[in-house]
Design an enzyme around this catalytic site. Structure first.
Site, short mmCIF file in Angstrom:
data_model
loop_
_atom_site.label_atom_id
_atom_site.label_comp_id
_atom_site.label_asym_id
_atom_site.label_seq_id
_atom_site.Cartn_x
_atom_site.Cartn_y
_atom_site.Cartn_z
N ASN A 18 10.07 14.85 -2.34
CA ASN A 18 9.01 15.52 -3.08
C ASN A 18 9.37 17.00 -3.19
O ASN A 18 9.32 17.73 -2.20
CB ASN A 18 7.67 15.35 -2.34
N LYS A 41 7.79 19.22 -4.76
CA LYS A 41 6.61 20.09 -4.89
C LYS A 41 6.85 21.08 -6.05
O LYS A 41 7.46 20.69 -7.04
CB LYS A 41 6.30 20.78 -3.56
N HIS A 50 -1.72 13.60 -2.47
CA HIS A 50 -0.98 14.43 -1.53
C HIS A 50 -1.95 15.42 -0.88
O HIS A 50 -2.85 15.94 -1.54
CB HIS A 50 0.16 15.18 -2.24
N GLU A 106 -1.74 18.40 -0.14
CA GLU A 106 -1.82 19.73 -0.75
C GLU A 106 -2.79 19.71 -1.94
O GLU A 106 -3.45 20.70 -2.24
CB GLU A 106 -0.42 20.20 -1.17
N GLU A 162 1.26 11.06 5.95
CA GLU A 162 1.72 12.43 6.14
C GLU A 162 0.66 13.21 6.93
O GLU A 162 -0.29 13.75 6.33
CB GLU A 162 1.93 13.12 4.78
N GLY A 202 5.61 20.83 6.49
CA GLY A 202 6.14 22.19 6.31
C GLY A 202 6.05 23.05 7.56
O GLY A 202 6.24 24.25 7.50
N SER A 229 7.93 17.14 7.85
CA SER A 229 9.10 17.73 8.52
C SER A 229 10.18 16.71 8.88
O SER A 229 10.78 16.80 9.95
CB SER A 229 8.66 18.52 9.76
#
Ligand code: 13P
Length: 253
Positions: A9, A11, A95, A97, A166, A172, A210
């Site tokens: 991904n 992003k 996702h 985010e 996730e 991250g 990660s």
């Protein structure tokens, strides 16, 4: 057996120049895939540029989200039908985010998964708890609720898609869930899928948060971890290839 998947991904990262250099590096060191399917989710504007080099290596392509409607006055949005037209086979939905920054609720994620399936796009449904949920002992409940909302809307049709677990606290941050912690949640997800409808027991469940070349093999050795959704490390061809190699050599056959 669920299909093994290693997905990247990107992003909101990358450019045409990076994409060209990336695929050149991938071609140099590419390995024939025996065990896993490799997917890339670049920014939608790079999709057409990625079509040819991705097809040459057998890499599938996806977009990072889709709008619930097929067309209309939704400035800035992308319909699942458009993604299919542009050559995508997959889309991420839900996702973390987007859940956090765009306020996507469990129901918003469910209608996006349904829209993807209607258009013939495979949804990779992202679920995962935030740190406060985990600390409060609510991680399982949160993930169950996220998954059940999608299942209530699309049911057995989810057999065409995949789940990405996730944990938000691992995205991250460099802090990966341990293989044991990830496996425990994957087993919960497998249970929910198995209980929901016939044909869902083999939906791939990949881990994201990660994932790096040095922790991928241990994650892939777990029974219910069918692959990875890789963020940062997927932007580096060598790192992404090393993660693919980990699946090819260490994942369950
Ligand atoms: P990182 O691998 O950068 O932690 O990102 C994970 C992720 O969010 C993939 O969708």
């Amino acid at each position: 057996m669920p299909q093994r998947i290693v997905a990247g991904n990107w992003k909101m990262n990358g450019s045409r120049a990076l994409l060209a250099a990336y695929f050149a590096a991938m071609e140099q060191a590419w390995m024939p895939l025996r065990r896993c399917e490799v997917l890339l989710f670049p920014p939608a504007l790079l999709l057409s540029e990625a079509l040819e080099p991705a097809a040459a290596l057998g890499i599938g392509l996806g977009v990072q989200t889709v709008h619930p409607e097929a067309s209309g006055a939704y400035t800035g949005e992308l319909a699942a039908e458009m993604a299919v037209d542009a050559g995508a086979q997959w889309t991420l939905v839900g996702h973390s985010e987007r859940r956090a920054a765009c306020g996507e609720s469990n129901e918003d994620v469910a209608v996006r998964a349904a829209a993807a399936l209607r258009a013939g796009l495979k949804p990779m449904v992202c679920v995962g708890e935030v740190l406060t949920d985990r600390r409060a002992g609510r991680a399982e409940d949160v993930v169950r609720e996220q998954l059940e909302a999608v299942l209530a809307t699309v049911g057995e049709d989810l057999s065409a898609g995949a789940i990405a677990y996730e944990p938000v606290w691992a995205i991250g941050t460099g802090e990966t869930a341990s293989p044991e912690v990830a496996q425990a949640m994957h087993a919960v997800i497998r249970d929910v899928l198995r209980g929901a409808a016939n044909g869902l027991a083999d939906v791939p469940i990949v881990y994201g948060g990660s994932v790096k070349p040095d922790n991928a093999a241990a994650l892939f050795a777990e029974t219910d971890i069918d692959g990875a959704l890789v963020g940062g490390a997927s932007l580096d061809a060598a790192a992404f290839l090393a993660i693919i190699a980990a699946m090819e050599t260490h994942g369950n056959p």
